[in-house]
Scaffold this motif. Structure first.
Motif, PDB file in Angstrom:
ATOM      1  N   VAL A 187       0.871  -1.182   0.000  1.00  0.00           N
ATOM      2  CA  VAL A 187       0.000   0.000   0.000  1.00  0.00           C
ATOM      3  C   VAL A 187       0.905   1.228   0.000  1.00  0.00           C
ATOM      4  N   TYR A 188       0.872   1.971  -1.103  1.00  0.00           N
ATOM      5  CA  TYR A 188       1.748   3.132  -1.299  1.00  0.00           C
ATOM      6  C   TYR A 188       0.874   4.387  -1.371  1.00  0.00           C
ATOM      7  N   LYS A 189       0.660   5.023  -0.227  1.00  0.00           N
ATOM      8  CA  LYS A 189      -0.291   6.140  -0.147  1.00  0.00           C
ATOM      9  C   LYS A 189       0.130   7.337  -0.993  1.00  0.00           C
ATOM     10  N   GLU A 190       1.421   7.638  -1.019  1.00  0.00           N
ATOM     11  CA  GLU A 190       1.881   8.805  -1.786  1.00  0.00           C
ATOM     12  C   GLU A 190       1.689   8.590  -3.290  1.00  0.00           C
ATOM     13  N   SER A 191       2.004   7.395  -3.753  1.00  0.00           N
ATOM     14  CA  SER A 191       1.811   7.084  -5.178  1.00  0.00           C
ATOM     15  C   SER A 191       0.324   7.067  -5.528  1.00  0.00           C
ATOM     16  N   GLU A 192      -0.492   6.623  -4.581  1.00  0.00           N
ATOM     17  CA  GLU A 192      -1.948   6.621  -4.804  1.00  0.00           C
ATOM     18  C   GLU A 192      -2.441   8.051  -5.012  1.00  0.00           C
ATOM     19  N   LYS A 193      -1.993   8.975  -4.154  1.00  0.00           N
ATOM     20  CA  LYS A 193      -2.384  10.387  -4.283  1.00  0.00           C
ATOM     21  C   LYS A 193      -1.895  10.960  -5.614  1.00  0.00           C
ATOM     22  N   GLU A 194      -0.650  10.627  -5.968  1.00  0.00           N
ATOM     23  CA  GLU A 194      -0.039  11.150  -7.204  1.00  0.00           C
ATOM     24  C   GLU A 194      -0.832  10.730  -8.436  1.00  0.00           C
ATOM     25  N   ILE A 195      -1.138   9.436  -8.554  1.00  0.00           N
ATOM     26  CA  ILE A 195      -1.828   8.946  -9.752  1.00  0.00           C
ATOM     27  C   ILE A 195      -3.303   9.330  -9.736  1.00  0.00           C
ATOM     28  N   ASP A 196      -3.930   9.385  -8.572  1.00  0.00           N
ATOM     29  CA  ASP A 196      -5.306   9.882  -8.490  1.00  0.00           C
ATOM     30  C   ASP A 196      -5.370  11.316  -9.018  1.00  0.00           C
ATOM     31  N   ALA A 197      -4.368  12.126  -8.648  1.00  0.00           N
ATOM     32  CA  ALA A 197      -4.299  13.509  -9.136  1.00  0.00           C
ATOM     33  C   ALA A 197      -4.103  13.532 -10.646  1.00  0.00           C
ATOM     34  N   LEU A 198      -3.222  12.666 -11.134  1.00  0.00           N
ATOM     35  CA  LEU A 198      -2.938  12.594 -12.570  1.00  0.00           C
ATOM     36  C   LEU A 198      -4.202  12.229 -13.358  1.00  0.00           C
ATOM     37  N   ILE A 199      -4.973  11.265 -12.859  1.00  0.00           N
ATOM     38  CA  ILE A 199      -6.210  10.842 -13.526  1.00  0.00           C
ATOM     39  C   ILE A 199      -7.173  12.026 -13.640  1.00  0.00           C
ATOM     40  N   SER A 200      -7.301  12.780 -12.553  1.00  0.00           N
ATOM     41  CA  SER A 200      -8.186  13.948 -12.538  1.00  0.00           C
ATOM     42  C   SER A 200      -7.702  15.019 -13.511  1.00  0.00           C
ATOM     43  N   ILE A 201      -6.393  15.228 -13.566  1.00  0.00           N
ATOM     44  CA  ILE A 201      -5.809  16.232 -14.472  1.00  0.00           C
ATOM     45  C   ILE A 201      -6.064  15.849 -15.925  1.00  0.00           C
ATOM     46  N   ILE A 202      -5.820  14.594 -16.262  1.00  0.00           N
ATOM     47  CA  ILE A 202      -6.026  14.122 -17.640  1.00  0.00           C
ATOM     48  C   ILE A 202      -7.487  14.285 -18.049  1.00  0.00           C
ATOM     49  N   SER A 203      -8.401  13.938 -17.151  1.00  0.00           N
ATOM     50  CA  SER A 203      -9.834  14.057 -17.437  1.00  0.00           C
ATOM     51  C   SER A 203     -10.218  15.517 -17.686  1.00  0.00           C
ATOM     52  N   SER A 204      -9.719  16.427 -16.845  1.00  0.00           N
ATOM     53  CA  SER A 204     -10.046  17.854 -16.989  1.00  0.00           C
ATOM     54  C   SER A 204      -9.506  18.422 -18.297  1.00  0.00           C
ATOM     55  N   ILE A 205      -8.261  18.057 -18.647  1.00  0.00           N
ATOM     56  CA  ILE A 205      -7.669  18.588 -19.875  1.00  0.00           C
ATOM     57  C   ILE A 205      -8.384  18.030 -21.104  1.00  0.00           C
ATOM     58  N   ARG A 206      -8.810  16.779 -21.051  1.00  0.00           N
ATOM     59  CA  ARG A 206      -9.580  16.212 -22.175  1.00  0.00           C
ATOM     60  C   ARG A 206     -10.872  17.005 -22.403  1.00  0.00           C
ATOM     61  N   ASN A 207     -11.531  17.377 -21.298  1.00  0.00           N
ATOM     62  CA  ASN A 207     -12.758  18.164 -21.418  1.00  0.00           C
ATOM     63  C   ASN A 207     -12.475  19.542 -22.018  1.00  0.00           C
ATOM     64  N   ILE A 208     -11.382  20.183 -21.553  1.00  0.00           N
ATOM     65  CA  ILE A 208     -10.998  21.506 -22.074  1.00  0.00           C
ATOM     66  C   ILE A 208     -10.663  21.396 -23.566  1.00  0.00           C
ATOM     67  N   LYS A 209      -9.955  20.326 -23.925  1.00  0.00           N
ATOM     68  CA  LYS A 209      -9.607  20.096 -25.343  1.00  0.00           C
ATOM     69  C   LYS A 209     -10.849  20.026 -26.214  1.00  0.00           C
ATOM     70  N   ALA A 210     -11.813  19.252 -25.754  1.00  0.00           N
ATOM     71  CA  ALA A 210     -13.044  19.063 -26.532  1.00  0.00           C
ATOM     72  C   ALA A 210     -13.838  20.359 -26.631  1.00  0.00           C
ATOM     73  N   GLU A 211     -13.935  21.082 -25.517  1.00  0.00           N
ATOM     74  CA  GLU A 211     -14.719  22.320 -25.498  1.00  0.00           C
ATOM     75  C   GLU A 211     -14.103  23.409 -26.375  1.00  0.00           C
ATOM     76  N   ASN A 212     -12.768  23.424 -26.464  1.00  0.00           N
ATOM     77  CA  ASN A 212     -12.077  24.491 -27.196  1.00  0.00           C
ATOM     78  C   ASN A 212     -11.513  24.040 -28.544  1.00  0.00           C
ATOM     79  N   ASP A 213     -11.840  22.794 -28.922  1.00  0.00           N
ATOM     80  CA  ASP A 213     -11.399  22.263 -30.212  1.00  0.00           C
ATOM     81  C   ASP A 213      -9.881  22.386 -30.381  1.00  0.00           C
ATOM     82  N   ILE A 214      -9.149  21.993 -29.313  1.00  0.00           N
ATOM     83  CA  ILE A 214      -7.683  22.079 -29.331  1.00  0.00           C
ATOM     84  C   ILE A 214      -7.125  20.875 -30.087  1.00  0.00           C
TER      85      ILE A 214
END
Length: 287
Positions: free
Chosen positions: A151-178
């Protein structure tokens, strides 16, 4: 007892198909693996091992209480979302790493063992193909146990953050036709820059972008705020063609016409007083 439901049959078919395809990927990339080696784990490897052990702990608790419905839901979520949709995609950037290969086998093996009481046939078939296993037959193998050391709590936080970041940027990409090939400038606070810097390969693969350290000469820059700081997306603005202008003019004319029609309709007291209130309110909302 469960009520027979064809939609559940279809959903389960899709789930089994998902597991089968994930297993094919793991087996194709680990056929030369001779032993489990976890000495060089990536952050995403540690993340999936953490999610696996949290799932094992929860599943064993529910199994002891005969809460099989809860077990099914937990396994479904872990296998579909965490393992198939996230980890398998992330593992592609480090698939030559023996620890990533070992992690894939380890997680798949425990998934098969936990699923076996619910899906005996497909799990038995997959288990028989594993390059490394603790027993010839899955039904004779030991049930997975929670391992606190994995159980690696720091890595869990890191990748959970990464998943959220990727999801948000995908939405921004779609909305702005990037377009593909845009750049990302890492303006996170110093203590959070590692989230981007440690996972550049995953980000560039998932988002089809480039990671830029400081600045970019691209024409358009868009700041995307996060709790960790800001990421700046850099890209070439889309060239406006005559067809684009014509389409926008057409849309504008349609909107003006719609606005005028609703204004006229809602200024008619006879209509407002006699039409159903729901319909009148809907027209006001649309206006």
């Amino acid at each position: 007892d469960l009520r027979y439901d064809e939609d559940k049959i279809k959903a389960t078919w899709n789930f089994i198909n998902k597991i089968w395809n994930a297993s094919r990927y793991v087996l194709m990339n680990t056929e030369d693996l001779k032993e489990i080696n976890l000495n060089d784990l990536t952050s995403s490897d540690k993340w999936i091992l953490t999610k696996l052990n949290r799932t094992i702990k929860s599943v064993r608790k529910s199994m002891d209480k005969y809460d099989f419905n809860i077990v099914g839901k937990e396994l479904y979520k872990f296998i579909w979302e965490d393992f198939c949709d996230t980890y398998i995609e992330y593992s592609k950037v480090s698939i030559d790493n023996i620890s990533t290969k070992s992690c894939l086998i380890l997680v798949l093996t425990d998934i098969i063992k936990m699923l076996h009481p619910f899906m005996p046939y497909v799990t038995d078939e997959i288990y028989s193909s594993l390059p490394i296993k603790d027993c010839e037959n899955v039904i004779l193998s030991s049930y997975p146990k929670y391992d606190k050391a994995q159980v690696y709590k720091e890595s869990e936080k890191e990748i959970d953050a990464l998943i959220s970041i990727i999801s948000s940027i995908r939405n921004i990409k779609a909305e702005n036709d990037i377009p593909k090939g845009f750049g990302i400038i890492n303006n996170f606070k110093d203590e959070y820059k590692y989230i981007i810097n440690n996972n550049k390969d995953i980000l560039t693969r998932q988002l089809k972008c480039d990671i830029i350290i400081s600045s970019s000469s691209e024409e358009v820059q868009k700041d995307v705020p996060f709790s960790y700081g800001t990421l700046t997306l850099c890209y070439k603005g889309k060239e406006i063609t005559k067809e684009d202008i014509d389409a926008l003019e057409k849309e504008k004319d349609a909107l003006i016409s719609s606005i005028e029609r609703r204004k006229k309709l809602l200024s008619n007291t006879g209509y407002v007083n006699n039409a159903p209130e729901k319909i009148v309110n809907l027209e006001r909302e649309k206006l």
